[in-house]
Design an enzyme around this catalytic site. Structure first.
Site, PDB file in Angstrom:
ATOM      1  N   LYS A  90      43.391  59.088  43.589  1.00  0.00           N
ATOM      2  CA  LYS A  90      42.871  57.948  44.358  1.00  0.00           C
ATOM      3  C   LYS A  90      42.712  56.770  43.425  1.00  0.00           C
ATOM      4  O   LYS A  90      42.124  56.898  42.338  1.00  0.00           O
ATOM      5  CB  LYS A  90      41.502  58.346  44.953  1.00  0.00           C
ATOM      6  CG  LYS A  90      40.955  57.372  45.940  1.00  0.00           C
ATOM      7  CD  LYS A  90      41.463  57.637  47.344  1.00  0.00           C
ATOM      8  CE  LYS A  90      41.317  56.409  48.241  1.00  0.00           C
ATOM      9  NZ  LYS A  90      42.401  55.412  48.112  1.00  0.00           N
ATOM     10  N   GLN A 111      39.523  54.917  36.376  1.00  0.00           N
ATOM     11  CA  GLN A 111      39.338  55.373  37.751  1.00  0.00           C
ATOM     12  C   GLN A 111      38.852  56.827  37.816  1.00  0.00           C
ATOM     13  O   GLN A 111      38.093  57.192  38.699  1.00  0.00           O
ATOM     14  CB  GLN A 111      40.670  55.215  38.495  1.00  0.00           C
ATOM     15  CG  GLN A 111      40.570  55.260  39.995  1.00  0.00           C
ATOM     16  CD  GLN A 111      40.146  53.926  40.598  1.00  0.00           C
ATOM     17  OE1 GLN A 111      40.646  52.887  40.220  1.00  0.00           O
ATOM     18  NE2 GLN A 111      39.225  53.967  41.548  1.00  0.00           N
ATOM     19  N   LYS A 114      35.069  56.654  37.243  1.00  0.00           N
ATOM     20  CA  LYS A 114      34.449  55.906  38.340  1.00  0.00           C
ATOM     21  C   LYS A 114      34.382  56.772  39.588  1.00  0.00           C
ATOM     22  O   LYS A 114      33.355  56.882  40.248  1.00  0.00           O
ATOM     23  CB  LYS A 114      35.293  54.657  38.611  1.00  0.00           C
ATOM     24  CG  LYS A 114      34.812  53.810  39.744  1.00  0.00           C
ATOM     25  CD  LYS A 114      35.809  52.722  40.088  1.00  0.00           C
ATOM     26  CE  LYS A 114      36.234  51.962  38.848  1.00  0.00           C
ATOM     27  NZ  LYS A 114      36.995  50.749  39.171  1.00  0.00           N
ATOM     28  N   LYS A 126      46.296  55.170  39.490  1.00  0.00           N
ATOM     29  CA  LYS A 126      46.480  53.727  39.671  1.00  0.00           C
ATOM     30  C   LYS A 126      47.965  53.455  39.743  1.00  0.00           C
ATOM     31  O   LYS A 126      48.770  54.233  39.220  1.00  0.00           O
ATOM     32  CB  LYS A 126      45.859  52.952  38.513  1.00  0.00           C
ATOM     33  CG  LYS A 126      45.522  51.509  38.842  1.00  0.00           C
ATOM     34  CD  LYS A 126      44.213  51.374  39.599  1.00  0.00           C
ATOM     35  CE  LYS A 126      43.998  49.950  40.069  1.00  0.00           C
ATOM     36  NZ  LYS A 126      42.649  49.754  40.594  1.00  0.00           N
ATOM     37  N   GLY A 165      44.239  49.016  47.695  1.00  0.00           N
ATOM     38  CA  GLY A 165      44.630  47.724  47.122  1.00  0.00           C
ATOM     39  C   GLY A 165      43.978  47.471  45.769  1.00  0.00           C
ATOM     40  O   GLY A 165      43.157  48.243  45.295  1.00  0.00           O
ATOM     41  N   ASP A 166      44.385  46.391  45.145  1.00  0.00           N
ATOM     42  CA  ASP A 166      43.769  45.879  43.915  1.00  0.00           C
ATOM     43  C   ASP A 166      44.262  44.431  43.814  1.00  0.00           C
ATOM     44  O   ASP A 166      44.631  43.843  44.849  1.00  0.00           O
ATOM     45  CB  ASP A 166      44.193  46.737  42.700  1.00  0.00           C
ATOM     46  CG  ASP A 166      43.413  46.409  41.424  1.00  0.00           C
ATOM     47  OD1 ASP A 166      42.253  46.829  41.314  1.00  0.00           O
ATOM     48  OD2 ASP A 166      43.938  45.704  40.546  1.00  0.00           O
ATOM     49  N   THR A 210      33.589  46.467  47.421  1.00  0.00           N
ATOM     50  CA  THR A 210      33.487  46.366  45.959  1.00  0.00           C
ATOM     51  C   THR A 210      32.472  45.289  45.587  1.00  0.00           C
ATOM     52  O   THR A 210      31.598  45.505  44.727  1.00  0.00           O
ATOM     53  CB  THR A 210      34.872  46.069  45.345  1.00  0.00           C
ATOM     54  OG1 THR A 210      35.794  47.035  45.838  1.00  0.00           O
ATOM     55  CG2 THR A 210      34.820  46.141  43.834  1.00  0.00           C
ATOM     56  N   ASN A 241      39.285  39.059  46.598  1.00  0.00           N
ATOM     57  CA  ASN A 241      38.506  39.968  47.441  1.00  0.00           C
ATOM     58  C   ASN A 241      37.141  40.293  46.835  1.00  0.00           C
ATOM     59  O   ASN A 241      36.101  40.153  47.493  1.00  0.00           O
ATOM     60  CB  ASN A 241      39.320  41.252  47.669  1.00  0.00           C
ATOM     61  CG  ASN A 241      38.489  42.324  48.338  1.00  0.00           C
ATOM     62  OD1 ASN A 241      37.923  43.180  47.673  1.00  0.00           O
ATOM     63  ND2 ASN A 241      38.358  42.263  49.644  1.00  0.00           N
ATOM     64  N   SER A 377      36.478  53.666  50.254  1.00  0.00           N
ATOM     65  CA  SER A 377      37.787  54.237  50.574  1.00  0.00           C
ATOM     66  C   SER A 377      37.629  55.718  50.922  1.00  0.00           C
ATOM     67  O   SER A 377      38.267  56.219  51.853  1.00  0.00           O
ATOM     68  CB  SER A 377      38.734  54.105  49.373  1.00  0.00           C
ATOM     69  OG  SER A 377      39.360  52.850  49.376  1.00  0.00           O
TER      70      SER A 377
END
Ligand code: NDP
Length: 445
Positions: A90, A111, A114, A126, A165-166, A210, A241, A377
């Protein structure tokens, strides 16, 4: 760094030459792990650090696409499936010209920890491309996304890998990506992506998550110091965002945001940033932040300006990696900043982090502070799995609970490991131990 961990780090650097951001992210985690290996010698014996620092799978692919004039362009696509000990891979997709393997690996590595901190069953990954979405037409974006998914689709799956997304990848891009996935597979499996539109399986609050989550984390850090956000002057870098919803929640909790930015410059509006205008310019019209000054004559636009020189009490970097260097950190501390909450991933250089920690300000590293996005998410995945959709209020309450828990666990872990108030140690150690235990339990695979 203790001696045996330093040796592991040197081997990782030698094995992954030229990937400077990846080295930086690994070093920052490994520097916290000496005391963990003392308490858990089995982690060293079973080579857990070495195993977690090596991605399980790295996919690099060609992405050809045609622009509106018919010219063909070739970009490079990446998906690094880093660790799946805790759950499916993820992590987001980033479209930005600076993308190369070292950036995707730093983001994928971060990630892992996290995602572990969220307490939810998700592994770390990622992906992205060196494609630059700036200045491209809708049709060009669509053709690029279709080409990107034409390769990526074979690696995705509800029980395998679920991107989001990022930077450069928002609702529009995710829509085009999913459209192509559906077309190729002939299956309506919206469970293979998160951050989806509300009308096709998305979750309320994911867009805001976020930014809102980062503000909740700062709220909790301030609470520990008998402080609150009420009346505080804030600056937020970026205007994408994460920045937009950071500004929204800061304002809602009584703080005043006086500056934001993009990669060309900074807007300073002492009266308080007009968020409706930022949303219209960035989310609807896809314009530059400089246009803000055309609508507010009392706002100043600083072309190429440095946002970190603007005096504030709270700083929330929400743009990109290494955007705060040692000098910027000195400016912030010198100007009376009491808290930094990272919405972006690794936005502060190691020198900057040291300055914040030495100054004793409340410093919330991205790994913990920006985990609200991926946590929501995972909530989207829960709703998809149960064919349910939750209300905004219910989902936001869950996000708030998760961020409050992440704050508590990082705070308590830092104390337990003799580094009271140091959320870097707290986040690295708490995240690492969760993943390490799962890796041990699954055996040498
Ligand atoms: P967006 O693409 O929506 O916005 C990015 C913003 O940052 C834009 O204002 C952009 O300005 C600015 N920016 C990007 N690159 C640079 C650069 N090299 N120098 C200066 N400014 C830059 O991305 P997000 O808001 O989604 O992401 C922002 C950060 O938050 C990233 O670090 C991302 O990894 C992190 N993050 C995002 C999550 C999410 O849910 N979206 C989750 C967790 C972390 P310009 O338009 O000029 O490029």
């Amino acid at each position: 760094m203790v001696e045996n961990v330093e040796a592991i780090y040197q081997r990782i650097v030698a094995r992954n030459p030229g990937e400077t951001e990846f080295h930086q992210a690994v070093k920052e985690v490994l520097e916290s792990l000496g005391p963990v290996l003392v308490k858990h010698p089995e982690f060293a014996e079973l080579k857990i650090i070495e195993r977690i620092s090596e991605p399980e799978r790295q996919i690099i692919f060609r992405v050809p696409w045609q622009d509106d004039r018919g010219e063909i362009h070739i970009n490079r696509g990446f998906r690094v499936e880093f660790n799946s000990a805790l759950g499916v891979y993820k992590g987001g997709l980033r479209f930005h010209p600076s993308v190369y393997l070292g950036i995707i690996k730093f983001l994928g590595f971060e990630q892992i920890f996290k995602n572990a901190l969220t307490g939810l069953p998700i592994g770390g990954a990622k992906g992205g491309s060196d494609f630059d979405p700036k200045g491209k037409s809708d049709n060009e974006i669509m053709r690029f996304c279709q080409s990107f998914m034409t390769e990526l689709y074979r690696h995705l799956g509800e029980h395998t890998d679920v991107p989001a997304g990022d930077i450069g990848v928002g609702g529009r891009e995710l829509g085009y990506l999913f459209g192509q996935y559906k077309r190729i597979t002939n299956r309506y499996e919206s469970t293979v992506l998160t951050g989806k539109g509300i009308s096709w399986g998305g979750s309320l609050v994911r867009t805001e998550a976020t930014g809102y989550g980062a503000v909740y984390f700062v709220r909790e850090m301030l609470k520990m110091r008998k402080e609150s956000l009420e009346g505080k002057t804030c600056i937020v870098s970026g205007s994408g965002n994460v920045a937009i919803y950071t500004m929204e929640k800061l304002a809602e909790l009584g703080a005043k945001v006086i500056a934001c930015s993009d990669s060309n410059g900074v807007i300073v509006h002492e009266k308080g940033i007009d968020l409706d205008l930022v949303k219209r310019l960035k989310e609807v019209e896809r314009r530059r932040i400089s246009d803000y000054a055309d609508h507010h004559k009392d706002a100043k636009y600083l072309a190429g300006g440095n946002i970190w020189k603007i005096p504030c009490q709270i700083a929330m970097p929400s743009a990109t990696q290494n955007e705060i260097n040692g000098n910027d950190a000195r400016h912030l501390v010198g100007n009376g900043c009491i808290a930094v909450g990272e919405g972006a991933n690794m936005p502060t250089t190691p020198e900057g982090v040291k300055i914040f920690l030495d100054a004793g300000i409340a410093y919330g590293p991205g790994k913990a502070a920006n985990a609200g996005g991926v946590a929501t998410s995972a909530l989207e995945m829960q709703q998809n799995a149960s064919r349910d959709s939750w209300s905004f209020e219910y989902t936001e309450r869950k996000l708030d609970d998760i961020m409050t828990r992440i704050h508590a666990s990082t705070y308590e872990t830092a104390e337990e490991y003799g580094a009271a108030g140091n959320y870097v140690v707290g986040a690295n150690v708490a995240g690492f131990i969760k993943v390490a235990r799962a890796v041990v339990a699954l055996g040498c695979i």
